[in-house]
Scaffold this motif. Structure first.
Motif, PDB file in Angstrom:
ATOM      1  N   LEU A 158       0.864  -1.233  -0.110  1.00 10.92           N
ATOM      2  CA  LEU A 158      -0.091   0.115   0.075  1.00 10.92           C
ATOM      3  C   LEU A 158       0.928   1.268  -0.124  1.00 10.92           C
ATOM      4  O   LEU A 158       0.783   2.306  -0.758  1.00 10.92           O
ATOM      5  CB  LEU A 158      -0.992  -0.042   1.258  1.00 10.92           C
ATOM      6  CG  LEU A 158      -1.774   1.154   1.317  1.00 10.92           C
ATOM      7  CD1 LEU A 158      -2.735   1.543   0.262  1.00 10.92           C
ATOM      8  CD2 LEU A 158      -2.413   1.207   2.780  1.00 10.92           C
ATOM      9  N   MET A 159       1.827   1.319   0.843  1.00 11.07           N
ATOM     10  CA  MET A 159       2.848   2.350   0.782  1.00 11.07           C
ATOM     11  C   MET A 159       3.556   2.602  -0.426  1.00 11.07           C
ATOM     12  O   MET A 159       3.723   3.778  -0.792  1.00 11.07           O
ATOM     13  CB  MET A 159       3.809   2.408   1.974  1.00 11.07           C
ATOM     14  CG  MET A 159       3.159   2.280   3.590  1.00 11.07           C
ATOM     15  SD  MET A 159       1.946   3.699   3.799  1.00 11.07           S
ATOM     16  CE  MET A 159       0.941   3.069   4.823  1.00 11.07           C
ATOM     17  N   LEU A 162       0.873   4.085  -3.069  1.00 12.47           N
ATOM     18  CA  LEU A 162       0.616   5.504  -2.613  1.00 12.47           C
ATOM     19  C   LEU A 162       1.909   6.438  -2.999  1.00 12.47           C
ATOM     20  O   LEU A 162       1.704   7.543  -3.523  1.00 12.47           O
ATOM     21  CB  LEU A 162       0.056   5.617  -1.259  1.00 12.47           C
ATOM     22  CG  LEU A 162      -1.337   4.895  -1.238  1.00 12.47           C
ATOM     23  CD1 LEU A 162      -1.189   5.083   0.653  1.00 12.47           C
ATOM     24  CD2 LEU A 162      -2.130   5.587  -1.687  1.00 12.47           C
ATOM     25  N   MET A 163       3.121   5.897  -2.657  1.00 10.18           N
ATOM     26  CA  MET A 163       4.350   6.657  -2.799  1.00 10.18           C
ATOM     27  C   MET A 163       4.901   6.988  -4.225  1.00 10.18           C
ATOM     28  O   MET A 163       5.026   8.024  -4.759  1.00 10.18           O
ATOM     29  CB  MET A 163       5.558   6.007  -2.129  1.00 10.18           C
ATOM     30  CG  MET A 163       5.588   6.304  -0.757  1.00 10.18           C
ATOM     31  SD  MET A 163       7.099   5.789   0.254  1.00 10.18           S
ATOM     32  CE  MET A 163       7.225   4.142  -0.368  1.00 10.18           C
ATOM     33  N   GLY A 164       4.237   6.035  -4.909  1.00  6.87           N
ATOM     34  CA  GLY A 164       4.459   6.261  -6.600  1.00  6.87           C
ATOM     35  C   GLY A 164       3.270   6.915  -7.423  1.00  6.87           C
ATOM     36  O   GLY A 164       3.706   7.335  -8.298  1.00  6.87           O
ATOM     37  N   ALA A 172      -6.225  12.090  -2.078  1.00  2.36           N
ATOM     38  CA  ALA A 172      -6.711  10.818  -2.009  1.00  2.36           C
ATOM     39  C   ALA A 172      -5.503  10.040  -1.239  1.00  2.36           C
ATOM     40  O   ALA A 172      -6.085   9.213  -0.437  1.00  2.36           O
ATOM     41  CB  ALA A 172      -6.805  10.095  -3.432  1.00  2.36           C
ATOM     42  N   ARG A 173      -4.418  10.195  -1.568  1.00  2.00           N
ATOM     43  CA  ARG A 173      -3.555   9.574  -0.535  1.00  2.00           C
ATOM     44  C   ARG A 173      -3.430  10.061   1.039  1.00  2.00           C
ATOM     45  O   ARG A 173      -3.551   9.007   1.705  1.00  2.00           O
ATOM     46  CB  ARG A 173      -2.053   9.962  -1.004  1.00  2.00           C
ATOM     47  CG  ARG A 173      -0.971   9.526  -0.202  1.00  2.00           C
ATOM     48  CD  ARG A 173       0.693   9.986  -0.882  1.00  2.00           C
ATOM     49  NE  ARG A 173       0.702   9.810  -2.233  1.00  2.00           N
ATOM     50  CZ  ARG A 173       0.955  10.991  -3.126  1.00  2.00           C
ATOM     51  NH1 ARG A 173       1.138  11.886  -2.418  1.00  2.00           N
ATOM     52  NH2 ARG A 173       1.038  10.614  -4.286  1.00  2.00           N
ATOM     53  N   GLY A 174      -3.678  11.117   1.433  1.00  2.00           N
ATOM     54  CA  GLY A 174      -3.781  11.485   2.559  1.00  2.00           C
ATOM     55  C   GLY A 174      -5.063  10.900   3.161  1.00  2.00           C
ATOM     56  O   GLY A 174      -4.968  10.478   4.386  1.00  2.00           O
ATOM     57  N   LEU A 182      -6.078   0.573   7.986  1.00  2.00           N
ATOM     58  CA  LEU A 182      -5.489   0.760   6.495  1.00  2.00           C
ATOM     59  C   LEU A 182      -6.376  -0.019   5.330  1.00  2.00           C
ATOM     60  O   LEU A 182      -6.430  -1.115   5.802  1.00  2.00           O
ATOM     61  CB  LEU A 182      -4.012   0.780   6.170  1.00  2.00           C
ATOM     62  CG  LEU A 182      -3.417   1.859   7.053  1.00  2.00           C
ATOM     63  CD1 LEU A 182      -1.599   1.794   6.821  1.00  2.00           C
ATOM     64  CD2 LEU A 182      -3.303   3.144   6.291  1.00  2.00           C
ATOM     65  N   PRO A 183      -6.651   0.551   4.559  1.00  2.00           N
ATOM     66  CA  PRO A 183      -7.337  -0.592   3.448  1.00  2.00           C
ATOM     67  C   PRO A 183      -6.153  -1.401   2.778  1.00  2.00           C
ATOM     68  O   PRO A 183      -5.333  -0.817   2.746  1.00  2.00           O
ATOM     69  CB  PRO A 183      -7.926   0.188   2.349  1.00  2.00           C
ATOM     70  CG  PRO A 183      -7.273   1.729   2.522  1.00  2.00           C
ATOM     71  CD  PRO A 183      -6.719   1.684   4.112  1.00  2.00           C
ATOM     72  N   ASN A 184      -6.856  -2.449   1.991  1.00  2.00           N
ATOM     73  CA  ASN A 184      -5.497  -3.139   1.206  1.00  2.00           C
ATOM     74  C   ASN A 184      -5.660  -2.340   0.003  1.00  2.00           C
ATOM     75  O   ASN A 184      -5.985  -1.479  -0.198  1.00  2.00           O
ATOM     76  CB  ASN A 184      -5.989  -4.676   0.920  1.00  2.00           C
ATOM     77  CG  ASN A 184      -7.317  -4.728   0.353  1.00  2.00           C
ATOM     78  OD1 ASN A 184      -7.712  -4.036  -0.692  1.00  2.00           O
ATOM     79  ND2 ASN A 184      -8.229  -5.833   0.311  1.00  2.00           N
ATOM     80  N   VAL A 185      -4.431  -2.914  -0.713  1.00  2.00           N
ATOM     81  CA  VAL A 185      -3.935  -2.245  -2.088  1.00  2.00           C
ATOM     82  C   VAL A 185      -5.237  -2.183  -2.823  1.00  2.00           C
ATOM     83  O   VAL A 185      -5.559  -1.051  -3.670  1.00  2.00           O
ATOM     84  CB  VAL A 185      -2.785  -2.818  -2.706  1.00  2.00           C
ATOM     85  CG1 VAL A 185      -2.330  -2.277  -4.055  1.00  2.00           C
ATOM     86  CG2 VAL A 185      -1.725  -2.960  -1.907  1.00  2.00           C
TER      87      VAL A 185
END
Length: 193
Positions: A158-159, A162-164, A172-174, A182-185
């Motif tokens: 997930l991280m 989101l980082m990419g 949306a990231r925030g 946290l939701p899954n990917v």
């Protein structure tokens, strides 16, 4: 047709996965994983086993480059053929793991749309999982360790996803990072879309 592409010596992991899926669909996977071993020659099942074994060997040989096919054509069992291919082409996982991990560290959305970016990074994750097959626990866990490891891996993915993402997706990231839990990917992808 078992698979759409012949194996030519490269991308063994992806070709291997396609063959496994195809053999599973035809209920012949037991010929490569040794769950259905050769019966004694005097068994009434011997002829049937031999026929199926030869059929699966011919399927696999047809999806090998002719040069590779010639190097394993005298294999007596599907399991023997499969093991030989795995030993010859599946052992260079270290180099491929390095390449996939390098690609994962450099992947970002850039000019891709969100769908294209997600598909690219997911393909790399899936390939990494197929290369690291020995590192996954298949046992029953009574203490929650396996569940924690799966959650950790999901959070890392997930991280990375989101980082990419491009800066346009900061809101949306925030919002996703504020969710508890946290939701899954996959869920995050659908939220970003």
């Amino acid at each position: 047709m078992l698979v759409a592409k012949q194996f030519n010596g490269t991308c063994f992991g992806a070709w291997r996965r396609r063959i496994i899926i195809a053999l599973s669909a035809k209920k012949k996977i037991s010929f490569i994983n040794s769950s259905y071993t050769r019966p004694p020659i005097d068994s009434p099942l011997f002829d049937q086993w031999e026929q199926c074994n030869h059929m699966v060997i011919s399927w696999i040989l047809n999806y090998l480059d002719p040069d590779i096919s010639q190097s394993v054509i005298y294999s007596k069992t599907t399991k023997g053929l499969w093991d030989e291919l795995s030993q010859c082409y599946g052992q260079s996982n270290g180099a491929r793991i390095y390449e996939v991990q390098k690609d994962l560290s450099l992947v970002f959305q850039g000019s891709y749309d969100v769908s294209g970016y997600f598909n690219k990074v997911k393909r790399l994750w899936d390939e990494m999982e197929s290369l690291n097959i020995e590192s996954y626990c298949v046992c029953e866990c009574n203490y929650g360790g396996k569940h924690k490891t799966i959650n950790r891996d999901q959070n890392l993915k997930l991280m990375q996803f989101l980082m990419g993402l491009n800066e346009i997706f900061n809101n949306a990231r925030g919002n996703i990072l504020m969710m508890e839990p946290l939701p899954n990917v996959s869920k995050s992808y659908s939220l970003v879309i």
